[in-house]
Each structure stands twice: as structure tokens, then as C-alpha cells.
Scaffold this active site. Structure first.
Site, PDB file in Angstrom:
ATOM      1  N   TYR A 116       0.897  -1.150  -0.052  1.00  0.00           N
ATOM      2  CA  TYR A 116      -0.075  -0.077  -0.013  1.00  0.00           C
ATOM      3  C   TYR A 116       0.882   1.396   0.099  1.00  0.00           C
ATOM      4  CZ  TYR A 116      -3.301   3.627   1.408  1.00  0.00           C
ATOM      5  OH  TYR A 116      -3.853   4.712   1.640  1.00  0.00           O
ATOM      6  N   GLU A 204      -3.151   7.676  -4.219  1.00  0.00           N
ATOM      7  CA  GLU A 204      -2.995   6.456  -3.379  1.00  0.00           C
ATOM      8  C   GLU A 204      -3.010   5.331  -4.376  1.00  0.00           C
ATOM      9  OE1 GLU A 204      -6.082   4.522  -0.137  1.00  0.00           O
ATOM     10  OE2 GLU A 204      -6.724   4.471  -2.218  1.00  0.00           O
TER      11      GLU A 204
END
Length: 396
Positions: A116, A204
């Protein structure tokens, strides 16, 4: 402002970030030409909506999954045909879901490990913060709640920008070897430049993947922008998809009104974001549910107030309106006249409670009282909330 994954990946390419090849289709007749741009074999078919949780979502016809891996071109066309024009419901869309009007075809990737990576503003420090984790592909909130030790945070001094040693440190902390750290550092540098130069609210990648061939690639891409900075970026404004936005919010933006639709029955018209939040809270406290966040700003005029009333009443769920104004730059007598004119122009048919405080408050209340309209005046915010909740319940 949000953009779609395929648009975010195009921005990634502009900043030197390698992404898998992809192509979009916005009609069934576009499938063949889009798929022809990709190599034969497995294809990932992705619904494009402004909401997360697409892979776990369900379409209203029962078809499950807004992200599918197709084994062949015919299979990819079949999956895309099930998605395009269908309504996808995820945990972020609410029960109404979102209609899929674009499908994104992407090369399939052989994944060895998922990570992530995100950059956003840390409001506590007023600094950009890089958030990274070895636990990609899942809800990062769950990782933060149950395994906070697996979340890595590094702030960036905006006067210096991202320093090479910071990128290398994060890469090593994620477990990459020397070669992979070089790849990761280049990717993170491009990601930070995108975040900073385009005035992003967030960038993101979830998941960021290490492929079996040893390459680091963004498998997904999510980018949102600071609305207040869009005047500097017409090229970003051009990416706006109005189909993904509430029609009332689009109309509000034309009058420089800050409007967000909610699922309650009591509409709010307030000047000031903090006051609007307090107004919504106290409505909830007294047993009502706010239907919207609406900040008309400190210097709203009669046209803006009238537009605000029209937008509010275009929501069939609205059963009452609470106007809560603190007169400073915008004096109470001016807002009172605006409220009266708006109520007459839109032919108001639901209860209206008005609470005024501040400059010329006495005159403002006199104007409301002499209007001849069914306007209920309130002396305090608590009084106003109790009155509008009571009127709405009585009307039911």
C-alpha cells in the site's frame, strides 16, 4: 475533485511512473477496438466509478464484482458487457449504487506481493505525509486498527520536497532489495511530484505490486484534487466526470455554494463551514436527520440564497428547512430579505425555521415577522433545532 482510475494512470505515465497498458470503452461497440490495443491473453476488466470497494461490489442485477480477470478477449467482452450500463453497489456508494458508464481494460499482472502507498496532507502537522504498508490490497483502515505496526508514515518538508534518502528508507522498510529500492524511489519521486504540482488532496496506490518478474507497478490508482486549487489546473478540470456527481452539487457549484447531499429530511442553509457542521450535529441531537451540508459563505447575495432554496427543494426527501445565519460580513437584515425573496420565488411548501444572530439581528427578525410568510423564528441554535424537528415530525 475525483477522477477515474484510467485517468489517474495517465497522469502517472506523465510523471514517469510505469503502469500496465490499458484501454477504455464507453459503449459496447468500443470493446473490440479497446481490446485490440492489449496483448492476447488474460485481461483485467474494471468498472470505472468514483467509489472504492469495486472488486467486492455487487450489481443490481446480481452480478458480483466490479473488477474481473478474464481469461481471453471473448471472456473480457462478456464481463464488460455485464458491467457497462449496470449499477454497481459497494460499501462506499450506498444502496443506490453508481451506474457504470466506462469500462477499463488492463493487462493482467503476475503478482508476487502486494503493498500500500499513498500521499496526503497530515492536518495535525500541516505537512504532506507518505503512508506505506506491506499489507496492500485490503482496507488500510483495518490494517491501521488491528496492525498499526505495519503502517509506515514519513512526513515531507514542502520547502525541500521529497529527499532521495527518504524514498530509499521507505523502500528498504518495505523489504525491497537494492534493485527494487531503485525502482521504488523513482516511482515515489514521480508520485510526490504529481501530488505537489497538481495540488492533489490525495494520491493512492492500492495495491502497489511486486511482479514475479521483479517489477514494481501500481495495480490501481486513486487521485483526488483540492477543489480550491482547480483554477490553476484547467487540464485537471477537463477530466471531471459530471455523471459521477450529484446533480444538486453540480448546480450548487455554479453559484459558488458548498453543498453536499446527505440522506436526512431536514435541510440546512448556513453561512460558515463550522457553523454548518454544528447545525447538522444539533439536528441529529434533537432527533432529526440532516439532508445536506450547505454553506452559502460569508457574503451570499439574494440570488445565491434563492438558488440554495431551489437546490434544497429539488431533493424530494426534504421535509423541512433550518436557516442558521451569523451576521458578520453578511448582515442579518440582508439575509432576512434574501430568505423572504427565496421563499416566495420557490413557493415554499415545507416548514421553515430561521435563526439569526449578529449584526442587525433585531432588524432581521422584524423583517421576517412582517413578511406574512409561514416562517418560524428561533432565538438560539438549540431552539431552532427543536422547532424544526418538531414541525417535521408533526407534518408526518
Amino acid at each position: 475533485m475525483n477522477i477515474h482510475e484510467y485517468q489517474a494512470k495517465q497522469l502517472f505515465r506523465e510523471y514517469g511512473i510505469n503502469v500496465a497498458r490499458g484501454a477504455v470503452a464507453q459503449a459496447h461497440g468500443d470493446f473490440d477496438s479497446a481490446l485490440a490495443q492489449l496483448p492476447a491473453g488474460k485481461v483485467v476488466v474494471k468498472s470505472q466509478i468514483h467509489a472504492g470497494g469495486r472488486g467486492k461490489g455487487t450489481f443490481t442485477d446480481g452480478f458480483k464484482g466490479g473488477v474481473k480477470i478474464a481469461e481471453s478477449t471473448p471472456h473480457a467482452k462478456e464481463m464488460a458487457g455485464r458491467m457497462l450500463g449496470n449499477t454497481l453497489v459497494t460499501h462506499q456508494t450506498g444502496p443506490a449504487g453508481r451506474k457504470v458508464q466506462t469500462v477499463f481494460f488492463s493487462e493482467a499482472t503476475d503478482i508476487a506481493k502486494e503493498y500500500y502507498l499513498a500521499i496526503l496532507l497530515d492536518r495535525a502537522t500541516a505537512l504532506p505525509v507518505i503512508i506505506a504498508s506491506t499489507e496492500g490490497g485490503v482496507d488500510i483502515e483495518e490494517v491501521a486498527a488491528h496492525s498499526p505496526d505495519k503502517i509506515l508514515r514519513r512526513h515531507v518538508d514542502p520547502t525541500l520536497g521529497l529527499r532521495p534518502y527518504q524514498a530509499r528508507e521507505i523502500g528498504y522498510r518495505l523489504g525491497f532489495d537494492d534493485e527494487r529500492v531503485k525502482q521504488f524511489s523513482k516511482l515515489l519521486d514521480g508520485l510526490y511530484r504529481l501530488y505537489w504540482e497538481k495540488d492533489c488532496a490525495m494520491v493512492e496506490i492500492n495495491p502497489l505490486v511486486l511482479t514475479k518478474a521483479g517489477h514494481i507497478e501500481p495495480l490501481d490508482a486513486k487521485v483526488s484534487f483540492d477543489d480550491n486549487a482547480l483554477y490553476r489546473h484547467p487540464e485537471i478540470v477537463a477530466l471531471r466526470d459530471l455523471n459521477e456527481e450529484d446533480s444538486k452539487e453540480i448546480e450548487a457549484s455554479k453559484f459558488s455554494l458548498s453543498y453536499i447531499a446527505l440522506d436526512g429530511e431536514i435541510a440546512c442553509l448556513v453561512n460558515g463551514a463550522g457553523l454548518a457542521m454544528a447545525t447538522m450535529d444539533i439536528i441529529q441531537f434533537y432527533g432529526g436527520r440532516p439532508a445536506n451540508f450547505l454553506d452559502v459563505g460569508g457574503g451570499a447575495n439574494e440570488d445565491q440564497v434563492t438558488a440554495a432554496f431551489r437546490i434544497i427543494l429539488s431533493d424530494p426527501a426534504v421535509k423541512g428547512i433550518l436557516v442558521n445565519i451569523f451576521g458578520g460580513i453578511m448582515k442579518c437584515d440582508i439575509i432576512a430579505r434574501g430568505v423572504i425573496a427565496a421563499a416566495r420565488n420557490v413557493k415554499l411548501t415545507v416548514p421553515l425555521v430561521v435563526r439569526l444572530e449578529g449584526t442587525n439581528v433585531k432588524l432581521g427578525k422584524e423583517i421576517l415577522a412582517q413578511s406574512g410568510l409561514a416562517i418560524t423564528s428561533a432565538d438560539s441554535l438549540a431552539d431552532a433545532a427543536q422547532k424544526i424537528v418538531g414541525l417535521v415530525k408533526a407534518a408526518k
